[in-house]
Design a protein around this motif. Structure first.
Motif, PDB file in Angstrom:
ATOM      1  N   PRO A  77      47.587  45.372  31.711  1.00  0.00           N
ATOM      2  CA  PRO A  77      47.633  46.244  32.891  1.00  0.00           C
ATOM      3  C   PRO A  77      48.932  46.060  33.670  1.00  0.00           C
ATOM      4  N   ASP A  78      49.424  47.133  34.280  1.00  0.00           N
ATOM      5  CA  ASP A  78      50.590  47.005  35.164  1.00  0.00           C
ATOM      6  C   ASP A  78      50.187  46.311  36.455  1.00  0.00           C
ATOM      7  N   VAL A  79      48.969  46.640  36.917  1.00  0.00           N
ATOM      8  CA  VAL A  79      48.528  46.167  38.237  1.00  0.00           C
ATOM      9  C   VAL A  79      47.037  45.818  38.189  1.00  0.00           C
ATOM     10  N   ILE A  80      46.680  44.720  38.848  1.00  0.00           N
ATOM     11  CA  ILE A  80      45.265  44.435  39.136  1.00  0.00           C
ATOM     12  C   ILE A  80      45.163  44.392  40.652  1.00  0.00           C
ATOM     13  N   LYS A  81      44.295  45.224  41.210  1.00  0.00           N
ATOM     14  CA  LYS A  81      44.219  45.290  42.671  1.00  0.00           C
ATOM     15  C   LYS A  81      42.761  45.330  43.105  1.00  0.00           C
ATOM     16  N   GLY A  82      42.451  44.659  44.195  1.00  0.00           N
ATOM     17  CA  GLY A  82      41.089  44.690  44.712  1.00  0.00           C
ATOM     18  C   GLY A  82      40.844  43.533  45.645  1.00  0.00           C
ATOM     19  N   ASP A  83      39.562  43.273  45.912  1.00  0.00           N
ATOM     20  CA  ASP A  83      39.272  42.137  46.803  1.00  0.00           C
ATOM     21  C   ASP A  83      39.060  40.845  46.012  1.00  0.00           C
ATOM     22  N   MET A  84      39.222  40.946  44.699  1.00  0.00           N
ATOM     23  CA  MET A  84      39.312  39.773  43.811  1.00  0.00           C
ATOM     24  C   MET A  84      38.082  38.869  43.870  1.00  0.00           C
ATOM     25  N   ASP A  85      36.914  39.466  44.082  1.00  0.00           N
ATOM     26  CA  ASP A  85      35.720  38.623  44.043  1.00  0.00           C
ATOM     27  C   ASP A  85      34.978  38.754  42.708  1.00  0.00           C
ATOM     28  N   SER A  86      35.476  39.594  41.804  1.00  0.00           N
ATOM     29  CA  SER A  86      34.786  39.768  40.522  1.00  0.00           C
ATOM     30  C   SER A  86      35.630  39.360  39.315  1.00  0.00           C
ATOM     31  N   ILE A  87      36.949  39.386  39.434  1.00  0.00           N
ATOM     32  CA  ILE A  87      37.788  38.992  38.291  1.00  0.00           C
ATOM     33  C   ILE A  87      37.591  37.498  38.037  1.00  0.00           C
ATOM     34  N   ARG A  88      37.431  37.119  36.753  1.00  0.00           N
ATOM     35  CA  ARG A  88      37.259  35.693  36.425  1.00  0.00           C
ATOM     36  C   ARG A  88      38.617  34.988  36.499  1.00  0.00           C
ATOM     37  N   PRO A  89      38.608  33.709  36.882  1.00  0.00           N
ATOM     38  CA  PRO A  89      39.889  32.985  36.995  1.00  0.00           C
ATOM     39  C   PRO A  89      40.668  32.963  35.674  1.00  0.00           C
ATOM     40  N   ASP A  90      39.978  32.811  34.525  1.00  0.00           N
ATOM     41  CA  ASP A  90      40.710  32.753  33.246  1.00  0.00           C
ATOM     42  C   ASP A  90      41.403  34.085  32.969  1.00  0.00           C
ATOM     43  N   VAL A  91      40.743  35.192  33.336  1.00  0.00           N
ATOM     44  CA  VAL A  91      41.314  36.523  33.108  1.00  0.00           C
ATOM     45  C   VAL A  91      42.507  36.739  34.038  1.00  0.00           C
ATOM     46  N   LEU A  92      42.347  36.322  35.293  1.00  0.00           N
ATOM     47  CA  LEU A  92      43.441  36.449  36.267  1.00  0.00           C
ATOM     48  C   LEU A  92      44.675  35.677  35.774  1.00  0.00           C
ATOM     49  N   HIS A  93      44.474  34.444  35.313  1.00  0.00           N
ATOM     50  CA  HIS A  93      45.612  33.629  34.875  1.00  0.00           C
ATOM     51  C   HIS A  93      46.251  34.198  33.629  1.00  0.00           C
ATOM     52  N   PHE A  94      45.424  34.737  32.734  1.00  0.00           N
ATOM     53  CA  PHE A  94      45.954  35.333  31.500  1.00  0.00           C
ATOM     54  C   PHE A  94      46.922  36.479  31.838  1.00  0.00           C
ATOM     55  N   TYR A  95      46.478  37.408  32.703  1.00  0.00           N
ATOM     56  CA  TYR A  95      47.327  38.575  32.988  1.00  0.00           C
ATOM     57  C   TYR A  95      48.508  38.212  33.903  1.00  0.00           C
ATOM     58  N   LEU A  96      48.312  37.207  34.792  1.00  0.00           N
ATOM     59  CA  LEU A  96      49.460  36.732  35.587  1.00  0.00           C
ATOM     60  C   LEU A  96      50.542  36.206  34.650  1.00  0.00           C
ATOM     61  N   SER A  97      50.124  35.493  33.585  1.00  0.00           N
ATOM     62  CA  SER A  97      51.105  34.911  32.667  1.00  0.00           C
ATOM     63  C   SER A  97      51.817  36.006  31.858  1.00  0.00           C
ATOM     64  N   LEU A  98      51.176  37.176  31.719  1.00  0.00           N
ATOM     65  CA  LEU A  98      51.840  38.284  31.015  1.00  0.00           C
ATOM     66  C   LEU A  98      52.753  39.089  31.942  1.00  0.00           C
ATOM     67  N   GLY A  99      52.674  38.821  33.241  1.00  0.00           N
ATOM     68  CA  GLY A  99      53.559  39.526  34.180  1.00  0.00           C
ATOM     69  C   GLY A  99      52.903  40.679  34.920  1.00  0.00           C
ATOM     70  N   THR A 100      51.577  40.810  34.812  1.00  0.00           N
ATOM     71  CA  THR A 100      50.875  41.851  35.578  1.00  0.00           C
ATOM     72  C   THR A 100      51.019  41.581  37.075  1.00  0.00           C
ATOM     73  N   LYS A 101      51.221  42.669  37.838  1.00  0.00           N
ATOM     74  CA  LYS A 101      51.305  42.526  39.304  1.00  0.00           C
ATOM     75  C   LYS A 101      49.882  42.430  39.855  1.00  0.00           C
ATOM     76  N   VAL A 102      49.613  41.383  40.629  1.00  0.00           N
ATOM     77  CA  VAL A 102      48.262  41.201  41.171  1.00  0.00           C
ATOM     78  C   VAL A 102      48.317  41.373  42.691  1.00  0.00           C
ATOM     79  N   ILE A 103      47.488  42.283  43.187  1.00  0.00           N
ATOM     80  CA  ILE A 103      47.488  42.545  44.635  1.00  0.00           C
ATOM     81  C   ILE A 103      46.104  42.206  45.192  1.00  0.00           C
ATOM     82  N   ASP A 104      46.072  41.109  45.958  1.00  0.00           N
ATOM     83  CA  ASP A 104      44.809  40.609  46.513  1.00  0.00           C
ATOM     84  C   ASP A 104      44.618  41.205  47.908  1.00  0.00           C
ATOM     85  N   GLU A 105      43.640  42.057  48.033  1.00  0.00           N
ATOM     86  CA  GLU A 105      43.355  42.628  49.361  1.00  0.00           C
ATOM     87  C   GLU A 105      41.968  42.211  49.833  1.00  0.00           C
TER      88      GLU A 105
END
Ligand SMILES: Nc1ncnc2c1ncn2[C@@H]1O[C@H](COP(=O)(O)OP(=O)(O)OP(=O)(O)O)[C@@H](O)[C@H]1O
Ligand SMILES: Cc1ncc(C[n+]2csc(CCO)c2C)c(N)n1
Length: 263
Positions: A77-105
């Motif tokens: 994904p280019d972007v993951i955006k939301g209130d970040m209460d459902s994304i699993r930590p392993d998934v978040l770290h995986f896509y952060l390591s690929l360079g996906t932009k993460v926007i925590d609101e």
């Protein structure tokens, strides 16, 4: 009154699509089988919070003969955006390591993750005044009714943005009362079941052509008539109404080889 034209050519297999510009939002609900096709041609790819878990877990299942990690790397994904209460930590770290932009609101608990993603797309430089991005949202239906109602609500919150809600079984679009509508159907992809629903407000007069049960200056309202289990007769439907209406049409099951062919 201007005519607004609707087509679902984004569902056509690769090679048969005409030029179209859309952004894709993956929601936290089962991923439709045509998601790889939509992904391939999207100008922007977003996951709404837990939608990232769906991409991570379910996309590799569409390619059982390929290595899951390769698939996850390919569908970044280019972007993951939301209130970040459902994304699993392993998934978040995986896509952060690929360079996906993460926007925590997480500070905003008054708008949904889908709302948050739509605002990102509307503000994107890719969304040009001369060539607006359409928005396709997968996984919008089926499951919790409060989420489904919230997803329908975004159609009304952004009536000047072309948003299509999708599931494996059907699509939903808003038909604003400011326009007459021409809906072009690919019978190999869509139909025959359809509906016209006056969800925001009653309609005193709606007129259609191209349906099995056409309306002629007909009143529709909840508690009275709403057009469900209607059928499309041909490849062009027209709709004119004094109220905003939801248009829904069934999506046909596709040959999975065709659906997944991505380019
Ligand atoms: N069962 C569902 N049916 C339809 N849409 C859904 C469903 N679950 C999630 N969504 C959509 O996906 C988006 C992201 O889902 P996610 O589960 O991350 O949301 P959430 O804000 O954590 O939800 P909640 O806290 O209410 O469980 C939601 O904003 C919604 O648009
Ligand atoms: C009247 C009212 N009802 C519900 C919520 C809760 N809510 C609505 S959107 C959202 C974010 C979900 O990711 C949350 C928690 C609210 N704020 N106001």
């Amino acid at each position: 009154m201007e005519v607004m034209s609707h087509s679902s050519s984004f569902l056509l297999p690769a090679g048969e699509t005409s030029a179209k510009r859309y952004a894709l939002i993956v929601l936290n609900q089962n991923i439709p089988c045509f998601t790889p096709l939509l992904w391939e041609h999207a100008k922007l790819r977003l996951c709404a919070d837990g939608g990232a878990n769906r991409i991570y877990d379910e996309l590799p299942l569409f390619f059982p003969r390929e290595d899951a990690l390769l698939i996850r790397n390919r569908y970044k994904p280019d972007v993951i955006k939301g209130d970040m209460d459902s994304i699993r930590p392993d998934v978040l770290h995986f896509y952060l390591s690929l360079g996906t932009k993460v926007i925590d609101e997480s500070h905003d608990q008054d708008t949904t993750d889908l709302d948050k993603c739509i605002l990102f797309i509307r503000d994107s430089p890719l969304n040009q005044e001369s060539s607006k991005l359409q928005i396709l949202a997968t996984g919008a239906l089926g499951g919790r009714f409060d989420h489904e109602a919230g997803n329908l609500n975004v159609l009304y919150r952004y009536p000047d943005t072309r948003i299509t809600l999708l599931s494996d079984d059907c699509l939903i679009q808003l038909l604003p009362k400011t326009h007459r509508h021409e809906i072009h159907i690919q019978p190999s992809l869509l139909g025959p079941h359809c509906g016209l629903i006056p969800i925001g407000a009653p309609s005193a007069k709606t007129t259609t052509t191209g349906l099995q049960w056409d309306l002629t200056d007909t009143e529709m309202r909840f508690g009275g008539l709403v057009s469900t289990s209607n059928l499309v007769k041909g490849e062009k439907i027209t709709v004119k109404s004094d109220s905003d209406l939801l248009w829904t049409i069934s999506i046909k099951k596709q040959d999975s080889n065709k659906t997944l062919r991505s380019g």
